[in-house]
Design an enzyme around this catalytic site. Structure first.
Site, PDB file in Angstrom:
ATOM      1  N   ARG A 230       0.819  -1.199   0.000  1.00  0.00           N
ATOM      2  CA  ARG A 230       0.000   0.000   0.000  1.00  0.00           C
ATOM      3  C   ARG A 230       0.858   1.256   0.000  1.00  0.00           C
ATOM      4  NH1 ARG A 230      -3.340  -2.002  -2.011  1.00  0.00           N
ATOM      5  NH2 ARG A 230      -5.535  -2.275  -1.534  1.00  0.00           N
ATOM      6  N   GLU A 259      -2.929   8.042  -5.531  1.00  0.00           N
ATOM      7  CA  GLU A 259      -2.980   7.408  -6.858  1.00  0.00           C
ATOM      8  C   GLU A 259      -4.085   8.025  -7.690  1.00  0.00           C
ATOM      9  OE1 GLU A 259      -3.168   3.133  -6.304  1.00  0.00           O
ATOM     10  OE2 GLU A 259      -1.372   3.141  -5.085  1.00  0.00           O
ATOM     11  N   HIS A 278       0.052   0.419  -9.892  1.00  0.00           N
ATOM     12  CA  HIS A 278      -0.804  -0.453  -9.068  1.00  0.00           C
ATOM     13  C   HIS A 278      -1.272  -1.680  -9.877  1.00  0.00           C
ATOM     14  CE1 HIS A 278      -3.562  -0.353  -5.298  1.00  0.00           C
ATOM     15  NE2 HIS A 278      -3.362  -1.598  -5.684  1.00  0.00           N
TER      16      HIS A 278
END
Ligand SMILES: NC(=O)c1ccc[n+]([C@@H]2O[C@H](COP(=O)([O-])OP(=O)(O)OC[C@H]3O[C@@H](n4cnc5c(N)ncnc54)[C@H](O)[C@@H]3O)[C@@H](O)[C@H]2O)c1
Ligand SMILES: O=C(O)[C@H](O)COP(=O)(O)O
Length: 526
Positions: A230, A259, A278
């Site tokens: 994370r 993000e 990601h």
């Protein structure tokens, strides 16, 4: 028909499952205001990490029953807000484990051999074999922070590549770590000794900025960090500075504080850093797994069935759910019954888990008992998700006791509710592992299956009383399906439990209480 909103891209396999029971709208890239505007139409929301489900969105929902996260992390969902509103939040804890672990391993090898930059240089037409001299992982030390599902698979593969494994995870035992081939160490030692550090922990208040200027200073100049867990676990500015100043050798990051990654110093660090958008869970296989896993849970919840991976129902994992399912119904029925016997406002609920139920895994039964207890007040608004919170907000004290030695039945549950109108208790068990039976009411032994409409009396055990009650009910056209008396001594106090075919007509309860010998009477609808 129910309506499901899918607000992030998910695999068609999930949409197909949802379509069996609901109308499915796929609307991705919604702005928060757009989501707030339409969420009121939907019974379920299915997301990945792209949608932030904030308190405002949850408050704007009016019929939302479930939020399904097609992946692991639910940090983009305000779970406490969903819990308060009785919305179940589910995820897919294992569907993308392998994908994320393989991405971390790919990042480690790519970083060691500068593959992304070497590839880009060849594609530019160059042939530079000096700049991209790398390092081997064989015999190097890998420090794994978080030895859960992903961390364990990384360990397994890294072991096969000949790496020495250190791990830090305060929630797993030394034995478990050893089974996986890791030496469990303190975090400082891991930082000091690891050549590679890979993070596989959730972002929590404890893990936020775990990698910061101070911890980076403890590492070797050859250390490389991989984060496929994370964003926010690493202080990105401190990491960029450490790489620039040569305090560590490099980093490979799949996740970021914010993000998509905006303007960032991280982009300027050349071959010593790899950045991916990601992608940890982005394999065809993982996307099918998580889409099916979560869509099935949404379908079940919309059909009124329990979800197997609810993150906001304490202690209710899939295996436990399977084992406890019949007992959950028992607990709920008893909670509903004792709440109606107690009447008024319940202040304390004693829950006694007896026999086989006296295990640590039985905590969901307490939640189920509370759900039953609160049903008369809250009806469909109470569920396994919010029952504990609703009870707490109503000031209901819950006392849980366990008695493994109680062996009348394999497992039985005893509830005692004390409220403004007095104390009542019920005990129940399962016969043949399935059929619920009431085995005790207010301390009097009985053995009856509960039915939708019931009448209980507390009376003196004396001749004629059953006949009088039967005639009275008959005069009101109430048909008795079954009747049983429970007593401790002959001609002492007794309890009568009657199953009746229809609800008791208004006014009859007061007449029953006037019958000589009947001290009290209670009507119950289950
Ligand atoms: N990049 C991606 O696309 C991607 C994909 C899947 C999962 N993830 C993330 O990877 C992480 C790990 O997932 P998982 O499925 O292995 O979870 P998991 O729950 O199986 O494992 C997490 C482990 O972290 C440990 N832990 C918790 N707090 C800790 C702390 N303060 N210090 C050290 N250890 C701690 C837990 O004990 C547990 O063993 C999660 O953050 C998840 O969201 C990312
Ligand atoms: O927590 C997860 O499952 C990962 O971060 C994957 O996120 P994604 O579903 O948005 O790819």
């Amino acid at each position: 028909m129910s309506k499901v909103l899918v607000s992030d891209p998910i695999d068609q396999a999930g949409i197909d499952i949802l379509s069996q029971v609901a109308t499915v709208d796929v609307k991705t890239n919604l702005k928060p205001a757009e989501l707030i505007e339409i969420i009121g139409e939907y019974d379920a929301l299915m997301i990945r990490s792209g949608t932030r489900v904030t308190q405002e969105i949850i408050e704007a929902s009016t019929q939302l029953k479930i939020i399904g996260r097609a992946g692991v992390g639910v940090d983009n969902v305000d779970v406490p807000a969903a819990t308060r509103k009785g919305i179940v939040v589910v995820n897919s804890p294992e569907g993308n484990t392998i994908a994320a672990a393989e991405h971390a391993l790919a990042m480690m090898l790519s970083l060691s051999r500068h593959i992304p930059d070497a590839n880009a240089s060849v594609k530019r037409g160059e042939w530079d074999r000096k700049t991209f001299v790398g390092a081997e992982v064989y015999k190097k030390t890998l420090g794994i922070v978080g030895l859960g599902k992903i961390g364990s698979h990384v360990a397994h593969v890294a072991k096969a590549m000949g790496m020495k494994l250190l791990a830090y995870d305060p929630f797993i035992s030394t034995e478990r770590a050893e089974q996986i081939g890791c030496q469990l160490v303190e975090l400082d030692l891991l930082f000091q000794q690891a050549d590679y550090i890979t993070l596989h922990i959730p972002k929590t208040p404890e893990t936020a900025n775990l990698i910061n200027a101070k911890t980076l200073a403890k590492m070797k100049p050859t250390t490389r960090i991989i984060n496929c867990a994370r964003g926010g676990i690493i202080d990105e500015a401190a990491l960029a500075a450490a790489i620039k100043e040569g305090k560590i050798a490099g980093a490979a990051l799949d996740v970021f504080d914010s993000e998509p990654l905006a303007e960032s110093e991280l982009r300027s660090l050349g071959k010593d850093i790899i950045l991916t958008p990601h992608l940890g869970a982005s394999t065809a296989e993982a996307q099918v797994n998580v889409a099916i896993d979560v869509a099935e849970q949404i379908r079940d919840v919309l059909l009124g069935l329990p979800a197997r991976s609810a993150v906001n129902i304490p202690g209710l994992g899939p295996d436990i759910l399977e084992e406890l399912k019949p007992y959950m119904q028992l607990a709920e029925t008893l909670g509903n019954l004792v709440g109606q016997l107690a009447g008024g406002r319940v202040e304390t609920l004693n829950v006694k888990l007896q026999g086989d139920l006296a295990t640590n895994k039985s905590q969901p039964l307490v939640v189920a008992a509370l759900k039953g207890l609160l049903y008369q007040a809250l009806r469909e608004r109470v569920n396994y998700v919010n029952a504990s919170i609703e009870a707490k907000e109503r000031g209901i004290r819950v006392i849980e006791t366990r008695d493994a030695s109680a062996r009348d039945y394999a497992g039985s549950l005893h509830l005692e509710a004390t409220g403004t109108l007095g104390t009542h208790s019920v005990t129940g068990a399962l016969l043949g592992d399935k059929e619920i039976h009431l085995t005790d009411v207010d301390g009097f032994p009985i053995n009856v299956p509960p039915s939708k409409y019931m009448l209980f009396t507390l009376h003196r055990d004396m001749p004629g009383i059953i006949g009088k009650l039967g005639s009275l009910l008959g005069s009101f056209n109430v048909n008795i399906a079954s009747m049983q008396v429970g007593r401790k001594i002959v001609r002492g106090d007794a309890v009568m439990a009657l199953s009746i075919d229809d609800p008791l007509p208004d006014g009859i309860l007061d007449e029953i209480k006037q019958v000589s010998g009947i001290r009290d009477a209670y009507t119950v609808t289950l």
